[in-house]
Enzyme design. Structure first.
Site, short mmCIF file in Angstrom:
data_model
loop_
_atom_site.label_atom_id
_atom_site.label_comp_id
_atom_site.label_asym_id
_atom_site.label_seq_id
_atom_site.Cartn_x
_atom_site.Cartn_y
_atom_site.Cartn_z
N ASP A 38 0.81 -1.22 0.00
CA ASP A 38 0.00 0.00 0.00
C ASP A 38 0.85 1.27 0.00
OD1 ASP A 38 1.06 -0.06 2.50
OD2 ASP A 38 -0.83 0.19 3.58
N GLY A 39 2.17 1.14 -0.09
CA GLY A 39 3.04 2.32 -0.16
C GLY A 39 3.66 2.69 1.19
N GLU A 40 3.18 2.08 2.28
CA GLU A 40 3.80 2.36 3.58
C GLU A 40 5.23 1.86 3.58
OE1 GLU A 40 1.62 0.58 6.76
OE2 GLU A 40 -0.14 1.84 6.46
N GLN A 98 9.67 26.22 -0.83
CA GLN A 98 8.40 26.70 -0.26
C GLN A 98 8.70 27.29 1.12
OE1 GLN A 98 5.12 23.89 -0.62
NE2 GLN A 98 6.19 22.84 -2.28
N LYS A 201 16.45 38.08 -13.58
CA LYS A 201 15.57 37.02 -14.09
C LYS A 201 14.14 37.21 -13.59
CE LYS A 201 14.90 33.28 -11.72
NZ LYS A 201 15.23 32.15 -10.84
N ASP A 227 24.56 28.33 -8.57
CA ASP A 227 23.18 28.27 -8.07
C ASP A 227 23.08 27.16 -7.02
OD1 ASP A 227 20.56 29.04 -7.81
OD2 ASP A 227 20.00 28.62 -9.88
N GLY A 234 16.04 24.79 -16.57
CA GLY A 234 15.54 25.95 -17.32
C GLY A 234 16.24 27.25 -16.93
N THR A 235 16.33 27.51 -15.61
CA THR A 235 16.88 28.79 -15.15
C THR A 235 18.33 28.94 -15.56
OG1 THR A 235 15.47 28.61 -13.20
CG2 THR A 235 17.30 30.17 -13.06
C1 R5P Z 1 15.37 29.21 -7.64
O1 R5P Z 1 15.12 30.05 -6.82
C2 R5P Z 1 16.43 28.17 -7.43
O2 R5P Z 1 17.57 28.72 -6.82
C3 R5P Z 1 16.82 27.51 -8.73
O3 R5P Z 1 17.33 28.50 -9.60
C4 R5P Z 1 15.63 26.85 -9.40
O4 R5P Z 1 14.92 26.07 -8.49
C5 R5P Z 1 16.07 25.98 -10.54
O5 R5P Z 1 14.96 25.40 -11.16
P1 R5P Z 1 15.00 24.96 -12.68
O6 R5P Z 1 16.29 24.19 -12.88
O7 R5P Z 1 13.78 24.12 -12.88
O8 R5P Z 1 14.97 26.21 -13.51
#
Ligand code: R5P
Length: 324
Positions: A38-40, A98, A201, A227, A234-235
């Protein structure tokens, strides 16, 4: 000095934990993680933990929710078996993005997860490059938020020593957004004679990055972008492309936590405007071993150093103890 300590790996960082134990000169203690239909999950161990100081190394990386439950369940078991104290070493602390109410009715999930770990009974937490340093305050116990700048600095000092594109102090450390500026400054402490550049950005929706401006001189520069997280890529790739298109001579990337979801690895392999992307082993990726573009540097020495310092009650080595 390392008497009566046990270092456990749960499911996320078995290789890293082995390296840490080798550096400490002790055997890794084995946990057993089982899943039910069941995932437990049931996370436990066979050894005697009574009266022992326990270190658990576990990133709450994908599958994040399973890894959190695994950790909580394991801690509950060893606490009931009367261990002396528990330090959770969480190299990558998930849910960290978050960390505030950005839109109406949103939770602060990072705080909620921190509460779970605090309430289950950990005595202290060690982590690497939290998304924002103030997350340290979400925990009700002491937190060591270790910076990988020393590790990246060492890597790039060696990597750039024979790079023909490096001339006359033309290396720039690039923050891919405003939030990453303190990381760029910190990394610059470990790579001499570098300038700082910031990318302006915007994020119109999650995982989509729009570059509006580059603040600083990048013409003819060898750029090192830094980073904390690469998720879809993407970023950082949008930033790297903008640097390349605006005249950077070469673009390197470094990042603490390689989430690499979706087709991120393929995107990096195809990005001919990026020379290399250096990541740490806070998240295990066996597939990186065959990649020419992704280089992995280990944080094992940093973690071992933190454990040694806890056991000897000394300060964590200065090069790792950067609390921003
Ligand atoms: C954003 O605030 C984080 O520092 C990263 O730049 C971000 O979470 C990277 O996400 P992704 O690789 O999907 O662009």
């Amino acid at each position: 000095m390392l008497k009566d300590i046990l270092v456990f790996s749960l499911s996320s960082n078995i290789k890293l934990t082995n390296k840490v134990c080798n550096l400490l000169g002790i055997e890794m203690s084995k946990s057993v993680v089982r899943h039910f239909a069941d995932g437990e999950c049931l996370a436990t161990c066979d050894c005697d933990v009574r009266g022992k100081k326990i270190y658990i190394i576990q990133s709450t990386s994908k599958p994040a929710n399973d890894r959190i439950m695994e950790t909580l369940i394991f801690i509950d078991g060893i606490k009931r078996a009367n261990c002396k104290e528990i330090t959770l070493i969480c190299p990558y602390f998930g849910y960290a993005r978050q960390d505030r109410i950005a839109h109406q009715n949103e939770p602060i999930s990072a705080r909620m997860v921190a509460d779970l770990f605090t309430n289950v009974g950990v005595k202290r937490v060690v982590t690497v490059e939290l998304h924002t340093p103030q997350i340290q305050g979400f925990f009700g116990v002491p937190v060591d938020n270790c910076s990988p700048s020393y590790v990246f600095g060492k890597y790039f000092r060696q990597r750039l020593a024979n790079d023909k594109n490096v001339v006359d102090n033309n290396v720039a450390i690039v923050a891919p957004d405003h939030g990453a500026l303190y990381r760029a400054r910190d990394l610059a402490n470990f790579i001499p004679n570098t300038s700082i550049v910031i990318i302006d950005k915007r994020r119109p929706k999650p995982n989509v990055a729009e570059i509006t401006n580059i603040v600083g001189d990048i013409e003819g520069k060898v750029c090192i972008m830094v980073d904390d997280i690469i998720d879809t890529g993407g970023t950082i790739l949008a930033g790297a492309k903008a640097l390349h298109d605006k005249g950077a001579k070469e673009v390197f990337i470094c990042c603490s936590h390689a989430l690499f979801n979706g087709n991120a690895l393929e995107k990096f392999e195809a990005a001919d405007y990026v020379t290399e992307c250096c990541v740490t082993d806070t998240i295990e990726h066996p597939e990186f071993e065959n990649s020419k573009k992704i280089k992995v540097v280990s944080i094992a020495d940093m973690i071992a150093s933190v454990i040694r310092s806890h056991e000897s009650h000394e300060r964590i080595k200065d090069q790792y103890a950067r609390f921003h």
